[in-house]
Design a protein around this motif. Structure first.
Motif, short mmCIF file in Angstrom:
data_model
loop_
_atom_site.label_atom_id
_atom_site.label_comp_id
_atom_site.label_asym_id
_atom_site.label_seq_id
_atom_site.Cartn_x
_atom_site.Cartn_y
_atom_site.Cartn_z
N LYS A 270 66.04 -46.60 25.27
CA LYS A 270 66.44 -46.92 26.64
C LYS A 270 66.57 -48.41 26.92
O LYS A 270 66.99 -48.80 28.01
CB LYS A 270 65.43 -46.33 27.63
N ASN A 271 66.21 -49.25 25.94
CA ASN A 271 66.22 -50.70 26.19
C ASN A 271 66.88 -51.45 25.04
O ASN A 271 66.78 -51.04 23.88
CB ASN A 271 64.79 -51.21 26.38
N ARG B 113 72.76 -44.34 24.65
CA ARG B 113 71.57 -45.02 24.15
C ARG B 113 71.88 -46.45 23.74
O ARG B 113 73.02 -46.83 23.48
CB ARG B 113 71.02 -44.26 22.93
N HIS B 114 70.83 -47.26 23.68
CA HIS B 114 70.89 -48.60 23.10
C HIS B 114 70.56 -48.57 21.61
O HIS B 114 70.98 -49.44 20.86
CB HIS B 114 69.89 -49.53 23.80
N TRP B 115 69.76 -47.60 21.22
CA TRP B 115 69.24 -47.50 19.86
C TRP B 115 68.99 -46.04 19.57
O TRP B 115 68.68 -45.27 20.49
CB TRP B 115 67.93 -48.30 19.76
N PRO B 116 69.07 -45.57 18.32
CA PRO B 116 69.48 -46.29 17.11
C PRO B 116 70.99 -46.46 17.04
O PRO B 116 71.72 -45.78 17.77
CB PRO B 116 68.98 -45.36 15.99
N PRO B 117 71.48 -47.31 16.14
CA PRO B 117 72.92 -47.49 15.98
C PRO B 117 73.57 -46.22 15.44
O PRO B 117 72.90 -45.33 14.91
CB PRO B 117 73.03 -48.65 14.99
N GLU C 108 76.61 -49.56 26.05
CA GLU C 108 76.55 -51.01 25.99
C GLU C 108 75.32 -51.47 26.74
O GLU C 108 75.06 -51.07 27.88
CB GLU C 108 77.81 -51.61 26.63
N GLY C 109 74.54 -52.33 26.12
CA GLY C 109 73.26 -52.73 26.70
C GLY C 109 73.39 -53.82 27.74
O GLY C 109 74.17 -54.75 27.62
N THR C 110 72.60 -53.68 28.78
CA THR C 110 72.40 -54.78 29.71
C THR C 110 71.13 -55.47 29.27
O THR C 110 70.55 -55.15 28.25
CB THR C 110 72.23 -54.22 31.13
N CYS D 138 60.70 -44.24 30.91
CA CYS D 138 61.47 -45.48 30.98
C CYS D 138 60.52 -46.59 31.30
O CYS D 138 59.39 -46.36 31.69
CB CYS D 138 62.58 -45.38 32.03
N CYS D 139 60.94 -47.83 31.15
CA CYS D 139 60.04 -48.93 31.44
C CYS D 139 60.46 -49.63 32.71
O CYS D 139 61.58 -49.52 33.18
CB CYS D 139 59.99 -49.90 30.26
N ASN D 140 59.52 -50.35 33.27
CA ASN D 140 59.73 -51.01 34.54
C ASN D 140 59.47 -52.49 34.35
O ASN D 140 58.40 -52.89 33.94
CB ASN D 140 58.77 -50.40 35.57
N THR D 141 60.43 -53.32 34.65
CA THR D 141 60.27 -54.76 34.46
C THR D 141 59.82 -55.43 35.74
O THR D 141 60.26 -56.53 36.06
CB THR D 141 61.59 -55.38 33.99
N SER D 142 58.92 -54.79 36.46
CA SER D 142 58.43 -55.39 37.69
C SER D 142 57.52 -56.59 37.42
O SER D 142 57.29 -57.40 38.30
CB SER D 142 57.67 -54.34 38.51
#
Length: 474
Positions: free
Chosen positions: A308-309, A219-223, A3-5, A16-20
């Motif tokens: 991952k997103n 995972r968030h993706w793929p379905p 389940e995605g946040t 992974c990505c960083n939302t800084s």
């Protein structure tokens, strides 16, 4: 499925990505992201044209398989052409020639489920770098590959990948019309018309444990339905070993070409455009000389970010944000010399690339500069820069005709234009039989009349005309 946040996240095994980045910066880039997305549409990377390309290359596969496969093999277009993200002459075609009489299975698979008239090879991954294997002949005796067989020293027959390519190169004129050029690694390059293609021979591979490990990741993706479809597509073995291995000449690489094409097709519009832009950065800014950084590596970064997103974070207003995140991932991968393969994370795509420390530091410095530039980064990309500085009316006029010309030529694929080496003969024949194809002459004439002020048929020969429209479509 996880389940995605609403925050990007990652793990040690994958980028992974960083939302800084602060939200104020992201908001200020939104309008420019939308404009960049629109420019990419005009340049031929929009959804409709991508779909058209995919359909036409599938038609080409059916024609080639029917005409040259003789029931022995299937031809499958893979890579950027199959994904619809490469313009008509922008890059080479990548084609798999899949042998229908040899099947490869991993340890533990039941050989009795495979038809008796099919030769079977068992995959041995125990001494190979992740994502590679040896092939032990377990049943049957494929005559075409007789000279590729060798003893492993324990009374078992191995199939040599290097010998297979050499044998299949010699016999390739029985399978295809155009004669391939000198081999380049595992591929046999050849030319059809103005297009260059790389032909790679492959065997179908049944490796459920590898695919199930991939499918079971959080995972968030793929379905889920796409995950199941990718698993059902299985894998292929191509004749290329790990560069750093002493057994390179007898190793095979495990590939998921059709499954990866399915994944790319199911990325959303922003994610695909992100990949297109990363390819431009790789080609026009980083400029690797010996494939130390490949578009395939950049594709894997996009796939990891997508997994991952949450999908909701990828939209046309966030394009510059994700360019930045992708470049951060690439810089980290270069710094650590570590980029996990999306399908088999244990395989490091940065391993044995041959990049020097000096070159690595130069790329890291370039990426650092680009990360500081923000949206100005696109000035480094010739195709985008040209679109931005062009007057809007001529730019729209030119690209509208370029796209129309590409669509006409994509449609010509269905005519069997590429069915043998006589491309120009086929083209002239098709011109005479199909009034639609005369439209391409009108378009090219229109473009060059506007540029030179002269009628193209008064200035150029017919062969020069073909050269002109080939440049037009690059």
């Amino acid at each position: 499925m996880a389940e995605g946040t609403n925050q990007p996240h990652g793990s040690e095994s994958a980028p992974c990505c960083n939302t800084s980045s602060n939200s104020r910066t992201r908001i200020s880039d939104e309008d420019e992201s939308v404009e960049l997305s629109n420019v990419l549409n005009m340049l031929g990377y929009g959804h409709e044209l991508r779909q058209k390309r995919r359909e036409c290359y599938k038609d080409l596969d059916r024609i080639e398989t029917a005409q040259w496969g003789f029931g022995n093999c299937d031809f499958i277009t893979v890579g950027s052409k199959a994904e619809g993200i490469s313009r008509y002459l922008e890059s080479d075609m990548d084609i798999l020639c899949v042998n229908n009489f040899v099947k490869c299975i991993e340890a533990g698979c039941d050989i009795n489920s495979i038809p008796e008239n099919t030769s079977v090879c068992r995959m041995d991954t125990t001494i190979c770098y992740p994502g590679h294997c040896l092939l032990l002949l377990e049943r049957g005796f494929p005559l075409l590959l007789l000279l590729a067989m060798c003893d492993n020293g324990h009374g078992q027959i191995l199939l040599s990948s290097d010998a297979c390519v050499n044998i299949l190169q010699m016999s390739s004129h029985f399978l295809r019309g155009p004669f391939p050029n000198e081999r380049a690694g595992p591929s046999l390059p050849f030319t059809i018309g103005y297009s260059n293609a790389d032909l790679v021979y492959a065997f179908r591979c049944h490796c459920p444990s590898i695919l199930h490990r991939w499918a079971s990741r959080s995972r968030h993706w793929p379905p889920f339905n796409i995950v199941e479809k990718v698993v059902s597509m299985g894998a292929f073995l191509t004749p290329v070993g790990f560069k750093g291995s002493e057994n390179n000449h007898i190793e095979w690489r495990i590939c998921f070409n059709t499954g990866e094409a399915e994944l790319m097709i199911n990325l959303n519009d922003a994610q695909i455009k992100l990949y297109v832009l990363l390819k431009m950065i790789g080609k026009d800014v980083l400029k690797p000389r010996h494939k130390e950084i490949t578009s395939y590596m950049l594709k894997n970064i996009v796939l990891w970010l997508a997994e991952k997103n949450p999908q909701s974070m990828f939209h046309e207003k966030s394009l510059f944000f994700w360019i930045r995140e992708s470049l951060l991932e690439l810089r980290t991968a270069l710094s650590k010399k570590q980029l996990p393969y999306y399908m088999i994370p244990e395989r490091n795509l940065m391993a044995a690339t041959g990049v020097t420390d000096t070159q690595n530091r130069r790329w890291i410095a370039t990426l650092t500069d680009m990360l500081d530039e923000g949206p100005a980064i696109i000035r480094r990309l010739p195709l985008i820069r040209q679109a931005i500085i062009s007057h809007p009316d001529p730019f729209i006029w030119y690209n509208t005709r370029r796209i129309e010309l590409e669509i006409i030529l994509l449609e010509s694929i269905k005519s069997g234009l590429y069915s043998n080496g006589n491309y120009l003969v086929n083209m002239f024949d098709y011109l005479l039989r199909n009034s639609l194809m005369w439209r391409f002459v009108v378009i090219v004439n229109e473009v060059f009349t506007n540029l030179s002020g002269k009628e193209i048929m008064d200035t150029y020969s017919v062969f020069e005309l073909f050269h002109i429209f080939s440049r037009f479509l690059m």
